[in-house]
Design an enzyme around this catalytic site. Structure first.
Site, mmCIF file in Angstrom:
data_model
loop_
_atom_site.group_PDB
_atom_site.id
_atom_site.type_symbol
_atom_site.label_atom_id
_atom_site.label_comp_id
_atom_site.label_asym_id
_atom_site.label_seq_id
_atom_site.Cartn_x
_atom_site.Cartn_y
_atom_site.Cartn_z
ATOM 1 N N TYR A 9 1.178 11.686 8.607
ATOM 2 C CA TYR A 9 2.088 12.767 8.228
ATOM 3 C C TYR A 9 3.495 12.529 8.778
ATOM 4 O O TYR A 9 4.016 11.428 8.667
ATOM 5 C CB TYR A 9 1.501 14.118 8.634
ATOM 6 N N GLU B 81 -7.135 4.559 -5.317
ATOM 7 C CA GLU B 81 -8.143 5.202 -4.472
ATOM 8 C C GLU B 81 -8.192 6.710 -4.743
ATOM 9 O O GLU B 81 -7.328 7.278 -5.392
ATOM 10 C CB GLU B 81 -7.835 4.959 -2.995
ATOM 11 N N ASP B 82 -9.234 7.347 -4.210
ATOM 12 C CA ASP B 82 -9.382 8.810 -4.222
ATOM 13 C C ASP B 82 -9.354 9.386 -5.628
ATOM 14 O O ASP B 82 -8.602 10.314 -5.937
ATOM 15 C CB ASP B 82 -8.316 9.456 -3.339
ATOM 16 N N HIS C 16 -2.091 11.049 -4.132
ATOM 17 C CA HIS C 16 -3.259 11.340 -4.972
ATOM 18 C C HIS C 16 -2.952 12.378 -6.046
ATOM 19 O O HIS C 16 -3.874 12.862 -6.714
ATOM 20 C CB HIS C 16 -4.473 11.797 -4.145
ATOM 21 N N SER D 6 9.349 8.148 -2.215
ATOM 22 C CA SER D 6 8.301 8.843 -2.950
ATOM 23 C C SER D 6 7.696 7.932 -4.005
ATOM 24 O O SER D 6 8.415 7.233 -4.727
ATOM 25 C CB SER D 6 8.866 10.093 -3.631
ATOM 26 N N GLN D 7 6.372 7.969 -4.126
ATOM 27 C CA GLN D 7 5.729 7.176 -5.162
ATOM 28 C C GLN D 7 5.958 7.771 -6.545
ATOM 29 O O GLN D 7 5.607 7.148 -7.556
ATOM 30 C CB GLN D 7 4.234 7.022 -4.892
ATOM 31 N N GLU E 263 0.845 -1.195 0.000
ATOM 32 C CA GLU E 263 0.000 0.000 0.000
ATOM 33 C C GLU E 263 0.877 1.241 0.000
ATOM 34 O O GLU E 263 1.781 1.377 0.836
ATOM 35 C CB GLU E 263 -0.950 0.012 1.196
ATOM 36 N N SER F 103 -4.669 1.378 7.922
ATOM 37 C CA SER F 103 -5.002 0.440 6.849
ATOM 38 C C SER F 103 -4.055 -0.754 6.836
ATOM 39 O O SER F 103 -4.466 -1.883 6.549
ATOM 40 C CB SER F 103 -4.969 1.156 5.495
ATOM 41 N N GLY G 248 1.148 5.047 0.821
ATOM 42 C CA GLY G 248 0.479 5.973 1.722
ATOM 43 C C GLY G 248 0.134 5.292 3.030
ATOM 44 O O GLY G 248 -0.663 4.353 3.061
#
EC number: 2.1.1.306
Length: 390
Positions: free
Chosen positions: A208, A303-304, A278, A252-253, A202, A217, A204
């Protein structure tokens, strides 16, 4: 001593039995019984079947019911360790309201569980109330309490076992209750993998900058997949959340090199879920890099999807999402899914995912992509390519 139902027994039994009728017959029964008597009986049974709440902060949730142009509402008090009851003491509107059509509520309470994507109620939320009543030390605590309270009511009102929803509420994951309503959809797609030694990635983690915060999650997935190994990626270090079957990674994605290293070291994955920044460009980078790291028979989830309409996330303030966004990506994937059927004289090359994309399931703010071998061959050449009788 048993508290009597506030609705006459014959009418109450008629309402319960009507859940299995055709829609027109159900509506006829409800017209005959009336909105107020039917709701009195429904609320009596709904509160009786609620699980014992575990929300730390007391919650007041409105239950509004509509039928034939009329509407009635009860406010339910949901307090930790106490039976759910109608709140007739506290003044003022509740900060959360669930509105049902009477027929849908009858089917939800007395009928079989609805389908995973069935939208049975409307949600109204007073965000200003949550901001005003937030605890400076724990700003999301009261919101998370309401998430748990809503979970208790929704499961009682929709006959859903809701195992994943219950786990989401327990671990304060935003995938169920007030933020999103994803867990029935996830259960629909992931149930066959539940008791397998899956590898879930996953993007995220949440919380923060705090290294010990977030991870709701990840914990939810750890509980749902008892043999699974759960990997989480976040821009901030989250090593305080590491435990036996949860492993966090910092990066970082939008860094394709980093994601490739994650895939090489920890993949292939059964499930990849993009719940990261996102940002449109980041979502594209993650998909290009990690979809190949999903095994055949697995899933890639985005998602989102709402950020496709937000300029601050690389989207556009328009009613039609652009190609660079998650929605734009999904539109192109529908074409790629059918690449063997293209009829252009010189068709463009299909996207990289086309040969291994076998399903595109799009829901509100959620897309579930199925990985497999997409090479069934085209429709036979002798099937007509035009119709001459219309």
């Amino acid at each position: 001593m048993t508290t009597p139902s506030p609705t006459p027994p014959l009418a109450a039994a008629e309402v319960a039995a009507a859940a299995g009728l055709q829609q027109r017959d159900l509506l006829a029964v409800l017209d005959r019984v009336g909105l107020e008597p039917a709701v009195a009986f429904l609320v009596h049974d709904l509160t009786a079947r609620c699980d014992t709440p575990d929300n730390p902060d007391a919650a007041r949730i409105g239950l509004a019911v509509e039928h034939s142009g009329h509407r009635t509402e009860r406010v339910l008090a949901v307090r930790k360790g106490e039976p759910v009851r109608v709140d007739e003491e506290t003044a003022g509107p509740p900060p959360v309201r669930l509105t049902f059509d009477l027929a849908d509520l009858v089917r939800g309470v007395y009928g079989p569980p609805p389908g995973p994507g069935a939208g049975l109620f409307r949600v109204e939320r007073d965000d200003a109330w949550f901001v005003k009543n937030a605890d400076d030390a724990e700003p999301f605590r009261i919101f998370e309490s309401y998430m748990r309270a809503v979970d208790v009511l929704v499961r009682a009102a929709t006959s859903r076992p809701g195992d994943l929803g219950r786990l989401a509420a327990r671990h304060a994951s935003d995938k169920w209750g007030l933020w999103h309503w994803f867990t029935p959809l996830y259960e629909h797609h992931f149930a066959r993998l539940r008791h397998q030694p899956v590898r879930v990635l996953e993007l995220g983690i949440g919380g923060y900058q705090n290294p010990d915060e977030g991870g709701g999650s990840l914990k939810m997935w750890r509980s749902y997949f008892p043999q699974g190994r759960i990997f989480g990626v976040d821009y901030f270090p989250k090593h305080g959340l590491d435990e036996d079957r949860i492993h966090t990674l910092q990066g970082s994605q939008d860094d394709a090199g980093f994601l490739r290293r994650v895939a090489e070291e920890h993949g292939p994955f059964d499930i990849v879920i993009d719940d990261g920044s996102h940002v449109a460009g980041h979502q594209q980078t993650a998909f290009r890099t990690l979809f190949p790291a999903v095994r055949n028979g697995g899933f890639y989830v985005i998602e989102d999807l709402w950020t496709a309409y937000c300029p601050g996330y690389g989207g556009a303030a328009t009613a039609r999402a652009e190609g660079r966004t998650s929605i734009g990506l999904l539109k192109s994937l529908l074409d790629d899914l059918h690449y063997e059927e293209w009829t252009a004289p010189e068709p463009a090359a299909p996207g990289f995912a086309a040969p291994s994309l076998v399903g595109v399931h799009v829901y509100r703010n959620l897309a579930v992509l199925e990985k497999g071998r997409n090479s069934e061959g085209t429709i036979p050449f002798f099937a007509p390519r035009e119709i001459d009788y219309v």
